[in-house]
Design an enzyme around this catalytic site. Structure first.
Site, short mmCIF file in Angstrom:
data_model
loop_
_atom_site.label_atom_id
_atom_site.label_comp_id
_atom_site.label_asym_id
_atom_site.label_seq_id
_atom_site.Cartn_x
_atom_site.Cartn_y
_atom_site.Cartn_z
N ASN A 198 13.83 3.47 -8.83
CA ASN A 198 12.72 2.65 -8.33
C ASN A 198 11.90 3.43 -7.31
O ASN A 198 12.46 4.09 -6.43
CB ASN A 198 13.28 1.40 -7.63
N GLU A 199 10.59 3.37 -7.46
CA GLU A 199 9.67 4.01 -6.49
C GLU A 199 10.19 5.39 -6.09
O GLU A 199 10.42 5.66 -4.91
CB GLU A 199 9.42 3.10 -5.28
N TYR A 265 0.74 -4.45 -4.92
CA TYR A 265 0.76 -5.65 -4.07
C TYR A 265 -0.66 -5.99 -3.62
O TYR A 265 -1.53 -5.13 -3.59
CB TYR A 265 1.66 -5.43 -2.86
N GLU A 322 6.49 -5.04 -9.94
CA GLU A 322 6.37 -5.61 -8.59
C GLU A 322 4.90 -5.91 -8.35
O GLU A 322 4.06 -4.99 -8.39
CB GLU A 322 6.90 -4.64 -7.52
O1 AHR Z 1 9.59 -5.93 -2.94
C1 AHR Z 1 9.89 -5.33 -1.73
C2 AHR Z 1 9.92 -3.80 -1.82
O2 AHR Z 1 8.64 -3.34 -2.14
C3 AHR Z 1 10.78 -3.22 -2.90
O3 AHR Z 1 12.10 -3.06 -2.50
C4 AHR Z 1 10.16 -1.89 -3.16
O4 AHR Z 1 10.34 -1.45 -4.49
C5 AHR Z 1 8.70 -2.11 -2.80
O5 AHR Z 1 8.21 -1.11 -2.00
#
Ligand code: AHR
Length: 519
Positions: A198-199, A265, A322
């Site tokens: 992840n990331e 986001y 996400e």
């Molecule tokens: O969703 C919160 C965090 O945001 C997650 O752990 C990460 O993958 C992202 O940066």
């Protein structure tokens, strides 16, 4: 994580509705739908959820343990699971997020009281590991969802990940299958999707895409599972508008991945230091967050343009695993990490994104909103034994008919525009689809917080007789449900009848509406 500054102007398809029959009508918008020209199927996994071991997202939010006074089934809260079932949750991503890259699966098997705890890489609340592989799949079974398990590249090893996949998927006849049986599960678990890290550009290890591409190949080569139940492998991609990771991974991992993840986001402010507040915001932060979230459309187009060159066979999907709103921490972590309230504005954010995902259904087969309970743009908030459903929950509930529906392209004429200061966005956003129940559904968002709008709906080849469904709106932009007032905002029934052979839908200001059209 990624977010951008507000757009000054965003163009798109937006529609408007007027609130009550008595409300003044400020504009007339026309929507033309042609059911004879269907688009792609909207994969139900576009409505997926993300449950990370973070804050009270899992512990308290969903899991209270079998001995809790809060009614539960083998530790999972009955109220929360019952509410989630109403959403027909198709897919759950677990255990992270950044937590995935510090998670060691062996800490989460065997007797619950003997499991070691660990801490999220962001240093927040201790995670006790009472929820491990078996408990997660118990939740998945109760929800009737598919599992998207995310493996550990950052602090794990090829051997550890290989063992986990074998533990979950192997039939009898291997030491790990026997260990699984000793822990109470004879049959293999069904892992629909498996994420490799992840990331990796950030919390997963600060890597470069070429380096990760090599690592991915190494890890993936040792993820052994019976051919018929091998999970679909997902590569962890880049953030936001940066398409470098999508470019490198789609070239290097051909045939070894079915999708590349992207995280995006939405914040209301201009920087991560000033993301804006979940509640009590001014109109400037209403329009800026809607303008920002509409950028998801361009973001997908940018990544798809890369994929169209590197993967013209369309074998690789864009997995937005996400997304959602992220606000400033109002109580400085006192409540729990990344706990935030959720208002009518968040429901509009969700609905606008659904429309964008529907439009890109061909390349976007999976998204998981961050996150399911108590973290970021959550469906549900809990405080000990109390539970509230958020406006985002209701948006997901209203859009259930769009899961696995066939999208129907539509044209919006004479759309309204909503302007505040330098920012202008379309007034109405709309999406239509033929659902599995055979009905034609139309979803509408009116972004304008002041003006209702009339929407004339034309369906080619038929005279629509009416529309019936639900509308979510409220007097305040930040209307929300709290533990003191859990029913402050929820959808209301809506219906409209055609007059003189024409259907006009009156959409309230600041509203999300989903209706089935009577053909
Ligand atoms: O969703 C919160 C965090 O945001 C997650 O752990 C990460 O993958 C992202 O940066």
């Amino acid at each position: 994580m990624n977010a951008e500054k507000p757009l000054s102007v965003v163009k798109s398809s937006v529609l408007a509705l007027a609130m009550l029959a008595t409300a003044p009508v400020f504009a007339a918008v026309t929507i033309d739908i042609d059911p004879a020209k269907p688009g792609a199927v909207i994969n139900k996994n576009v409505y997926g959820q993300f449950a990370e071991h973070l804050g009270t997202g899992v512990y308290e939010g969903m899991w209270v343990g079998p001995k809790s006074n809060i009614p539960n089934t083998r530790g999972w809260r009955n109220d929360v699971v019952g509410a989630l079932k109403e959403l027909h949750v198709p897919l759950v991503r677990w255990p992270g997020g950044c937590f995935a890259d510090v998670y060691h699966w062996r800490d989460g098997i065997g007797p619950q009281d003997k499991r070691p705890s660990n801490v999220h890489s962001n240093g927040s609340v201790e995670q006790i590991n009472a929820v491990g592989t078996h408990e997660f799949f118990d939740l998945i079974d109760m929800l009737g969802a598919d599992a998207y398990v995310n493996g550990n590249v950052g602090t794990g090893s090829v051997q550890e990940m290989s063992d986990w996949v074998e533990y979950m998927t192997s039939e009898s006849g291997s030491p790990l299958a026997r260990l699984r049986a000793q822990n109470g599960r004879e049959k293999p678990f069904k892992v629909a999707y498996f994420g490799i890290g992840n990331e990796l550009w950030g919390c997963g290890g600060n890597m470069k895409p070429d380096y990760y591409a090599n690592l991915y190949s190494n890890y993936e080569a040792f993820l052994r599972a019976p051919a018929q139940s091998r999970p679909k492998m997902i590569a962890s991609g880049g953030s936001g508008f940066d398409t470098t990771w999508t470019d490198v991974l789609s070239k290097e991992l051909k045939g070894r991945t079915i999708g590349i993840s992207v995280h995006q986001y939405t914040i209301a402010g201009a920087t991560w230091e000033d993301k804006g507040a979940a509640l009590g915001f001014k109109e400037g932060e209403w329009i800026s967050i809607l303008a920002n979230t509409l950028k998801m459309d361009q973001l997908i187009k940018d990544h798809v343009a890369v994929l169209d060159k590197t993967d013209p066979e369309k074998k690789i999907g864009m997995m937005i695993d996400e997304w959602g709103t992220w606000y400033d921490d109002a109580d400085k972590g006192a409540r729990s990490a990344l706990f935030q309230q959720n208002s009518l504005r968040d429901a509009l954010v969700a609905a606008l994104n659904f429309h964008i995902f529907h439009e890109h259904a061909e390349r976007v087969p999976l998204t998981t909103i961050a996150q399911m309970v108590n973290v970021l743009q959550a469906m549900i908030l809990t405080d000990k034994e109390k539970m509230v459903l958020t406006p985002t929950y209701y948006a997901f509930q209203m859009y259930v008919p769009f899961q696995d529906a066939t999208s129907l392209p539509l044209a919006i004429k004479d759309n309204t525009r909503y302007t505040l200061g330098e920012v202008t966005i379309p007034g109405v956003s709309a999406s239509a689809a033929r659902a599995k129940d055979g009905k034609l559904y139309l979803a509408l968002v009116n972004t304008d917080p002041h003006k209702p709008v009339d929407v004339a709906v034309n369906v080619a080849g038929t005279k629509v007789k009416g529309a019936v469904g639900r509308v979510l709106t409220a007097a305040a932009m930040d209307a929300h449900n709290s533990f003191q007032n859990p029913q402050a905002i929820k959808p209301a029934a809506f219906s409209a009848r055609a007059a003189g052979g024409k259907l006009s839908i009156n959409v309230p200001a600041k509203a999300v509406m989903v209706v089935a059209l009577k053909e």
